[in-house]
Write a protein that holds these residues in place. Structure first.
Motif, short mmCIF file in Angstrom:
data_model
loop_
_atom_site.label_atom_id
_atom_site.label_comp_id
_atom_site.label_asym_id
_atom_site.label_seq_id
_atom_site.Cartn_x
_atom_site.Cartn_y
_atom_site.Cartn_z
N SER A 11 0.85 -1.20 0.00
CA SER A 11 0.00 0.00 0.00
C SER A 11 0.88 1.24 0.00
O SER A 11 1.69 1.43 0.91
N LEU A 13 0.16 4.01 0.78
CA LEU A 13 -0.14 4.89 1.93
C LEU A 13 1.09 5.01 2.84
O LEU A 13 1.26 6.00 3.53
N ASP A 38 -4.73 3.58 -1.74
CA ASP A 38 -5.80 3.87 -0.78
C ASP A 38 -6.35 5.28 -0.97
O ASP A 38 -5.69 6.27 -0.67
N PRO A 144 -10.74 0.95 8.52
CA PRO A 144 -10.06 1.71 7.48
C PRO A 144 -9.82 3.16 7.86
O PRO A 144 -10.59 3.75 8.62
N GLY A 145 -8.76 3.70 7.34
CA GLY A 145 -8.45 5.12 7.56
C GLY A 145 -6.97 5.41 7.75
O GLY A 145 -6.51 6.47 7.36
N GLY A 148 -0.58 1.25 9.65
CA GLY A 148 0.12 0.99 10.91
C GLY A 148 -0.75 0.60 12.09
O GLY A 148 -0.32 0.68 13.24
N ASP A 176 -6.56 -6.61 4.27
CA ASP A 176 -5.98 -5.27 4.27
C ASP A 176 -5.94 -4.71 5.68
O ASP A 176 -6.97 -4.43 6.27
N GLY A 178 -2.65 -4.30 8.97
CA GLY A 178 -1.94 -5.03 10.02
C GLY A 178 -1.30 -6.33 9.56
O GLY A 178 -1.05 -7.23 10.37
N GLY A 198 1.23 -2.26 4.11
CA GLY A 198 1.82 -0.93 3.97
C GLY A 198 3.07 -0.80 4.81
O GLY A 198 4.19 -0.90 4.31
N SER A 199 2.87 -0.62 6.11
CA SER A 199 4.03 -0.38 6.97
C SER A 199 5.00 -1.56 6.98
O SER A 199 6.21 -1.36 7.02
C1 DX5 Z 1 -6.19 1.25 5.73
C2 DX5 Z 1 -5.74 0.97 4.32
C3 DX5 Z 1 -4.64 -0.02 4.25
C4 DX5 Z 1 -3.39 0.41 4.93
C5 DX5 Z 1 -2.64 -0.80 5.38
O1 DX5 Z 1 -7.33 2.03 5.69
O2 DX5 Z 1 -6.82 0.49 3.56
O3 DX5 Z 1 -4.38 -0.37 2.89
O4 DX5 Z 1 -2.55 1.19 4.16
O5 DX5 Z 1 -1.54 -0.39 6.11
P1 DX5 Z 1 -0.81 -1.34 7.14
O6 DX5 Z 1 -0.30 -2.50 6.36
O7 DX5 Z 1 0.27 -0.46 7.66
O8 DX5 Z 1 -1.81 -1.74 8.18
#
Ligand code: DX5
Ligand code: ZN
Length: 227
Positions: A11, A13, A38, A144-145, A148, A176, A178, A198-199
């Motif tokens: 991601s 993000l 995202d 969502p939002g 991390g 999607d 964690g 993402g993270s």
């Molecule tokens: C959250 C997003 C995810 C997010 C995942 O609202 O939809 O795609 O970026 O990030 P991690 O992998 O860090 O939880």
């Protein structure tokens, strides 16, 4: 043949927002299978990111699959703009409005694969009549939002039940939020095939030093491959 092998979708993000093109090329070179984008509107979710012009700008840098996750309400007025921006998969939330059936029809009519996302508090009881009109179901494993956040374990059972419900249909299960080498194997075993992270992918690296992206991606893949 429908590809149910595990795919890792970083991601952006968690990427450097001043450097999306290079970040995308770096994670793809380091083994990313899809690129997850995202989109947040500050209304459906309490955060704002970007819209169709940004998606269009980054599209030439993506050589794999552009997987656009819409955390916006309403969705329908923006479908054509995201399709024109080059989205391959366009995912809308079940919770984003009363007419998800119409939204999914419109996404396919615009030429994209249709994705349906479910918040952690949403059950799968009401999606039977949608299963033949989706290409992907995204089970949110955080609210969502934000990137991390901590993985919500109750979603493992949800994915297992969803996998049974899907049967032989050519529908991907995406998870999607964690996702790490600790949580990914639980979800792969339950039946998920697209792992958004993402993270856990971007940590420790940069466009100047992208090797950690590859190590992070390989760590997630190895966690899933290990019986
Ligand atoms: C959250 C997003 C995810 C997010 C995942 O609202 O939809 O795609 O970026 O990030 P991690 O992998 O860090 O939880
Ligand atoms: Zn997402």
């Amino acid at each position: 043949m429908f590809d149910r092998s595990v795919k890792i979708a970083p991601s952006i993000l968690s990427a450097d927002f001043a450097n999306f093109g290079q970040e995308i090329r770096a994670v793809e070179a380091q083994g990313a299978d899809w690129i997850h984008v995202d989109v947040m509107d500050g209304h459906f979710v309490p955060n704002l990111t970007f819209g169709p012009p940004l998606c269009k700008a980054i599209r030439p840098h993506i050589s794999t699959v552009m997987d656009v996750h819409l955390m916006i309400a309403p969705v329908d007025p923006y479908i054509d703009a995201f399709a024109d921006a080059g989205a391959d998969v366009l995912t809308a939330h079940l919770e984003a409005g009363p007419h998800i059936h119409r939204t999914l029809q419109a996404i396919r009519a615009a030429g994209c694969k249709a994705g349906l996302a479910l918040n952690p508090g949403t059950g799968i009881e009401d999606i039977d009549y949608l299963l033949d009109m989706v290409d992907l179901i995204c089970v949110m494993t955080v609210n969502p939002g934000f990137g991390g956040q901590k993985f919500i374990h109750s979603q493992v059972e949800k994915v297992r039940n969803l996998r049974a419900m899907i049967g032989d249909r050519p529908v991907h299960i995406e998870i999607d939020g964690g996702i790490t080498p600790e949580t990914a194997p639980l979800m792969a075993a339950a039946g998920a095939d697209v792992l958004v992270a993402g993270s856990a992918v971007f940590k420790g690296g940069s466009v100047e030093d992208p090797a950690p992206y590859g190590e992070n991606i390989r760590a997630i893949r190895a966690s899933v491959d290990t019986p």
